[in-house]
Design a protein around this motif. Structure first.
Motif, PDB file in Angstrom:
ATOM      1  N   CYS A 344      -0.971  -4.347   0.727  1.00 30.97           N
ATOM      2  CA  CYS A 344      -0.620  -4.909   2.034  1.00 30.97           C
ATOM      3  C   CYS A 344      -0.182  -6.368   1.926  1.00 30.97           C
ATOM      4  O   CYS A 344       0.151  -6.996   2.932  1.00 30.97           O
ATOM      5  CB  CYS A 344      -1.788  -4.764   3.004  1.00 30.97           C
ATOM      6  N   GLU A 374     -12.986  -6.136  15.027  1.00 31.24           N
ATOM      7  CA  GLU A 374     -12.434  -4.931  14.375  1.00 31.24           C
ATOM      8  C   GLU A 374     -13.527  -4.166  13.623  1.00 31.24           C
ATOM      9  O   GLU A 374     -13.237  -3.284  12.808  1.00 31.24           O
ATOM     10  CB  GLU A 374     -11.324  -5.331  13.390  1.00 31.24           C
ATOM     11  N   LYS A 399      -9.370   0.139   2.412  1.00 35.92           N
ATOM     12  CA  LYS A 399      -8.663  -0.117   3.674  1.00 35.92           C
ATOM     13  C   LYS A 399      -8.953  -1.498   4.272  1.00 35.92           C
ATOM     14  O   LYS A 399      -8.215  -1.961   5.146  1.00 35.92           O
ATOM     15  CB  LYS A 399      -8.934   0.999   4.692  1.00 35.92           C
ATOM     16  N   ALA A 402      -6.093  -4.473   4.481  1.00 35.08           N
ATOM     17  CA  ALA A 402      -5.061  -4.367   5.525  1.00 35.08           C
ATOM     18  C   ALA A 402      -5.588  -4.875   6.868  1.00 35.08           C
ATOM     19  O   ALA A 402      -4.867  -5.536   7.632  1.00 35.08           O
ATOM     20  CB  ALA A 402      -4.577  -2.923   5.642  1.00 35.08           C
ATOM     21  N   ILE A 403      -6.860  -4.582   7.152  1.00 32.88           N
ATOM     22  CA  ILE A 403      -7.461  -5.064   8.408  1.00 32.88           C
ATOM     23  C   ILE A 403      -7.538  -6.592   8.388  1.00 32.88           C
ATOM     24  O   ILE A 403      -7.209  -7.265   9.371  1.00 32.88           O
ATOM     25  CB  ILE A 403      -8.879  -4.461   8.587  1.00 32.88           C
ATOM     26  N   LYS A 405      -5.716  -8.635   6.570  1.00 35.83           N
ATOM     27  CA  LYS A 405      -4.345  -9.174   6.611  1.00 35.83           C
ATOM     28  C   LYS A 405      -3.830  -9.221   8.055  1.00 35.83           C
ATOM     29  O   LYS A 405      -3.279 -10.234   8.499  1.00 35.83           O
ATOM     30  CB  LYS A 405      -3.438  -8.278   5.742  1.00 35.83           C
ATOM     31  N   GLU A 406      -4.053  -8.145   8.754  1.00 29.06           N
ATOM     32  CA  GLU A 406      -3.573  -8.054  10.134  1.00 29.06           C
ATOM     33  C   GLU A 406      -4.201  -9.162  11.003  1.00 29.06           C
ATOM     34  O   GLU A 406      -3.500  -9.843  11.756  1.00 29.06           O
ATOM     35  CB  GLU A 406      -3.900  -6.651  10.677  1.00 29.06           C
ATOM     36  N   VAL A 407      -5.495  -9.356  10.834  1.00 22.98           N
ATOM     37  CA  VAL A 407      -6.193 -10.369  11.641  1.00 22.98           C
ATOM     38  C   VAL A 407      -5.747 -11.783  11.239  1.00 22.98           C
ATOM     39  O   VAL A 407      -5.500 -12.638  12.105  1.00 22.98           O
ATOM     40  CB  VAL A 407      -7.725 -10.205  11.525  1.00 22.98           C
ATOM     41  N   ASP A 409      -2.951 -12.697   9.943  1.00 23.14           N
ATOM     42  CA  ASP A 409      -1.576 -12.921  10.398  1.00 23.14           C
ATOM     43  C   ASP A 409      -1.538 -13.228  11.891  1.00 23.14           C
ATOM     44  O   ASP A 409      -0.686 -13.979  12.365  1.00 23.14           O
ATOM     45  CB  ASP A 409      -0.712 -11.671  10.115  1.00 23.14           C
ATOM     46  N   ARG A 410      -2.488 -12.623  12.603  1.00 26.09           N
ATOM     47  CA  ARG A 410      -2.498 -12.730  14.055  1.00 26.09           C
ATOM     48  C   ARG A 410      -3.049 -14.072  14.533  1.00 26.09           C
ATOM     49  O   ARG A 410      -2.533 -14.657  15.485  1.00 26.09           O
ATOM     50  CB  ARG A 410      -3.349 -11.571  14.618  1.00 26.09           C
TER      51      ARG A 410
END
Lengths: 411, 411
Positions: A344, A374, A399, A402-403, A405-407, A409-410
Motif C-alpha cells: 500500500c 477504525e 491488512k 493499508a488502514i 496509510k489511509e488514516v 493520508d487523511r
C-alpha cells in the motif's frame, strides 16, 4: 498541600500503553475480536489474542520444590543463575575478559542499576531518537537527562555520523558517557545493528578511549535477543566487547521477560564486561549496594527456572524448540506487516527482529485517536506509531498497513 | 582505575549474615546438626532446620493459570492485590481516611519508595538505636543519613523522652521528618510498641503538626505483624493513623515475606494513609514514578497468590490455620529462650513478638566469633547480638542463653 520532597513531584499520569490496551480490550468485547486490531501489547499473544506462556518454562516453575521458591536469594543472584544467564545470553559468543553478573528485576532493573551507578546527577545519557521511553523515566527519577542521536540516516541505515557527533560532544562535556543501544530487535523500531554498525560504534569509542581520563559505558539492552532471525549470527557482536581498553565498560541488560515469556516474574540481570578485573569487581559491588538499597534480592523461583532449564540439555532443547516455534510465528507476522506496507506504500522503519515495528508520522497522538475510530489500536511515540507484531495475528498484520496509510493520508 | 560515579563507590563487602549462615551450615555438615545452633537465619525453619514454605501458599501458586504468572502486572500493582493487602494488613482495623496502596518488591522495596520520595538529599531519617541495618543502606545509596534515638529507657520501656528529643531536633532542623518505626515484633529486638507508646508518639507528632510548615512522615514497618501473640490487639494501633492532621502522613510497609513464607517471591506494598485525599493521590503517583524508574512492575504470580487466598473464605481460613500453627511454634521457642535467659541470668532486651530477640553486649564481633567456637552462630549488631528464634528449635532455644552468658562473662 503537598508532602513529597520537591524532586518527587511528577505529573499524575497513568501509563498510556496500559490505557490504550484497556480501550482496545473494551472494543473487542463490544464488537468481537475479529473486528479489532490490538497492536498495543508488548508481549507474545497467540492468534486468538491470548497471552503465550511457554509450557517448558511454567512446567519447570511448577515442578520446583516450594523451598526453592520461598527462600531468600543472594543479593547479587544465585551463582547457578549467574552462570545460566551468561550461557543463554551469549550462547558461546562470550567476549574475552572479565565478566560478572548481578541479578535484577527484569531488564528494567538492570538498566536502573547500570545508569544510576555510572552517571552523575545532571548527566545526560545518549539514546537514539526512537527509544523506549522508560530510559527517560529511569533517568529523570534521579536527575539524569536524555539526549538523542538520529537512529537512521536518509537511506534508512544506522546513522553513525549522528551517533558520533553526539557521542563526542557529550563525552567532551561530561568526561564520561553512558550510552544505551537497544539491539537486536530495537523497541520500538525492530532495527538491529549489523556487525559493521557495531564496528563503527566501537571504533569511535576506542579512539575516544585513548584519552585515559575519559570513561565510556555501553549499556546494551538485549531484551529481544531471543526473537531474532538467526540466533547465532545475532550474537556474534558480543565478541567485540572483549579486549577493549579498560576505560570502556560494557554492561548487557539481560531479561527473561520475552525469551522465557516470564514478563510478570520480573527477572533479569546486568552483565558487566571489562578487560580489567578491578573494573568488573567494582561493577559487582557497586551494583550489589544498589540491589540492597532498592529491592534487596530477586525472585528466587524465576532464577531457579532458568538455572534448571539450562542445566539439563534435554530441557534446554525442548525450551528452544518451543521458543523457536513462537519465533517462527512472529516472523510470519512481521513479514506480513512489511509486505502489507510495501503493497500500500506505507513508509515504515527498517524492521529486522523483535516484537515491534514503527511508522514515522506527524502528530502521532492524533493519528492514534483516528486509528482507534477504525478499531486499530497502537502506541503513539514522539515521532510516530508503534505496531506490536508480537500481539497481532498474521492476517491482521497484513491488512493493518493499508488502514494506517489511509488514516495518515487523511489527517 | 575506576569506572563508577563517585557516589557509587562502596566498600567491597559481602553480606555478613549470609557469610555467618554459610559458616554455620558448614559446621552442621561437619559436626552434625544436633551439635550446632544456627540462629543467623531470618526465616521460619522447622525443628529439623528446614525452611518452612506454607502449603496453602504454594498450593495456590502452583494452581494459578500460567498466564496469571506470566503477564506483566500494573505498575502500582493489580487492583485485587491492593485490596487484599489492606485486608490482611489491617484485619478490619482500617484507619479512617484516604488510603492508597502501591505494590513493591518485598518490604524493602516499600521502604525504598517511601524514603526516597519523602526525604531530601542530606536529610537524616530517624530510627531507633536497635535497628535493621538496611534502613541505613537504603538511605546512604541516595545520600540520606540515619540518626538514632534510644529505643529503651533504663527500665526497658519505650524511651519516649529520647524519641521526643531527636524527633523535635530533626524536625526543627529539616522542616520535615521521616521516621521509621518497626513494630510489632521489631527486628532485631522483638519489641512491640504498646498502644500507650503509640499514643505518646502520635501526641508528640500532633503537637508538632500545629506548625503547618512542618511535614511529618511515619514509616511503619510491619514485616513481622503476622507473628504476634494477639492478631487483633496488635493491629488496634492502625486506627490511630485515622484523622491525623494533613501534614502527618503514615506509610505502612507491608510484606508477604514472613506472613506468607514468601521471602523469595519479593512481594510487598507501601500503604499511604492520610486525612487529605490530595496527599494520598500525590503519594500514589510519586511512588508509581519510582516503581517505573526502578523495577517497572512486581511479581504478578505473588500478587495473585495473595488475592486468591483472600478472596476465598475457606482458603483464607486454611491459610490462617496453617500460619497460626507456625506462630504457636515460634512462641514456644521464644518463651524457651526468654526462660533460659532468666534461669542463667543473661540480660536480654524485652521480647514481645516476631522472629528475633537481642542480647546487649560490648564488642559484639568478638562475642560472635567466640560463640562460633562453641558452635553457636548468631548475628553481631552494633550494640549486641541477634538470636533468631524463628530458625532454632525449642530445646536449643532453651540452652542457648547459658552458652551466651558463659561466653560474654569470659570475654
Amino acid at each position: 498541600m503537598s508532602m513529597v520532597a520537591e524532586h518527587a513531584k511528577w505529573p499524575k499520569e497513568n501509563d498510556i500503553i496500559f490505557s490504550l490496551s484497556e480501550r482496545a480490550q473494551a472494543a473487542e468485547k463490544e464488537l468481537g475480536k475479529d473486528k479489532v486490531i490490538n497492536a498495543t501489547i508488548g508481549a507474545l499473544m497467540d492468534d486468538n489474542g491470548k497471552l503465550i506462556a511457554m509450557k517448558t518454562v511454567y512446567d519447570q516453575l511448577k515442578n520446583l520444590p516450594n523451598e526453592e521458591i520461598s527462600a531468600y536469594a543472594s543479593i547479587g543472584g544465585q551463582p547457578a543463575y549467574q552462570e545460566a544467564v551468561k550461557k543463554v545470553c551469549f550462547k558461546g559468543n562470550d567476549p574475552e575478559g572479565y565478566i560478572r553478573v548481578v541479578a535484577s528485576p527484569g531488564g528494567s532493573g538492570a538498566i536502573k542499576l547500570a545508569m544510576y551507578n555510572y552517571t552523575n546527577e545532571n548527566d545526560v545519557v545518549l539514546v537514539s531518537d526512537w527509544y523506549w521511553s522508560p530510559y527517560g523515566i529511569i533517568g529523570e527519577e534521579t536527575k539524569r537527562g536524555v539526549e538523542n542521536y538520529a537512529l537512521f540516516d536518509e537511506s534508512g541505515n544506522f546513522n553513525i555520523d549522528s551517533y558520533s557527533e553526539k557521542f563526542t560532544e557529550i563525552l567532551n562535556r561530561q568526561g564520561r558517557i553512558f550510552t544505551i543501544i537497544n539491539s537486536p530487535g530495537n523497541n520500538p523500531t525492530g532495527y538491529s545493528l549489523s556487525d559493521e554498525d557495531w564496528d563503527k560504534v566501537l571504533d569511535l569509542a576506542k579512539e575516544a578511549a585513548k584519552d585515559k581520563d575519559k570513561k565510556i559505558v555501553f549499556l546494551v539492552d538485549v531484551a529481544y535477543i531471543d526473537f531474532v532471525r538467526d540466533d547465532d549470527a545475532s550474537r556474534k557482536f558480543f565478541k567485540k566487547f572483549g579486549n577493549l581498553p579498560s576505560n570502556i565498560l560494557t554492561i548487557v541488560a539481560f531479561s527473561m521477560s520475552k525469551g522465557f515469556t516470564a514478563y510478570g516474574m520480573r527477572m533479569g540481570a546486568a552483565i558487566g564486561i571489562s578487560s580489567d578485573e578491578d573494573i568488573t569487581e567494582e561493577f559487582y559491588y557497586s551494583l550489589m549496594h544498589s540491589c540492597r538499597a532498592n529491592w534487596s534480592n530477586c525472585n528466587r523461583g524465576a532464577m531457579a527456572v532458568l538455572s534448571e532449564i539450562v542445566a539439563d540439555d534435554k530441557k534446554y532443547e525442548e525450551y528452544e524448540k518451543e521458543k523457536n516455534s513462537y519465533k517462527d510465528m512472529l516472523l510470519v507476522r512481521a513479514n506480513a506487516f512489511v509486505e502489507g506496507a510495501k503493497e500500500c506504500g506505507l513508509e515504515i522503519l527498517p524492521y529486522r527482529d523483535g516484537f515491534f515495528t514503527s511508522i514515522p508520522c506527524d502528530n502521532p497522538m492524533k493519528a492514534c485517536e483516528e486509528l482507534a475510530k477504525e478499531n486499530l489500536y497502537l502506541v503513539p511515540l514522539k515521532m510516530g506509531l508503534r505496531f506490536a507484531v508480537c500481539a497481532v495475528e498474521e492476517s491482521k498484520c497484513k491488512k493493518a498497513p493499508a488502514i494506517i496509510k489511509e488514516v495518515l493520508d487523511r489527517i
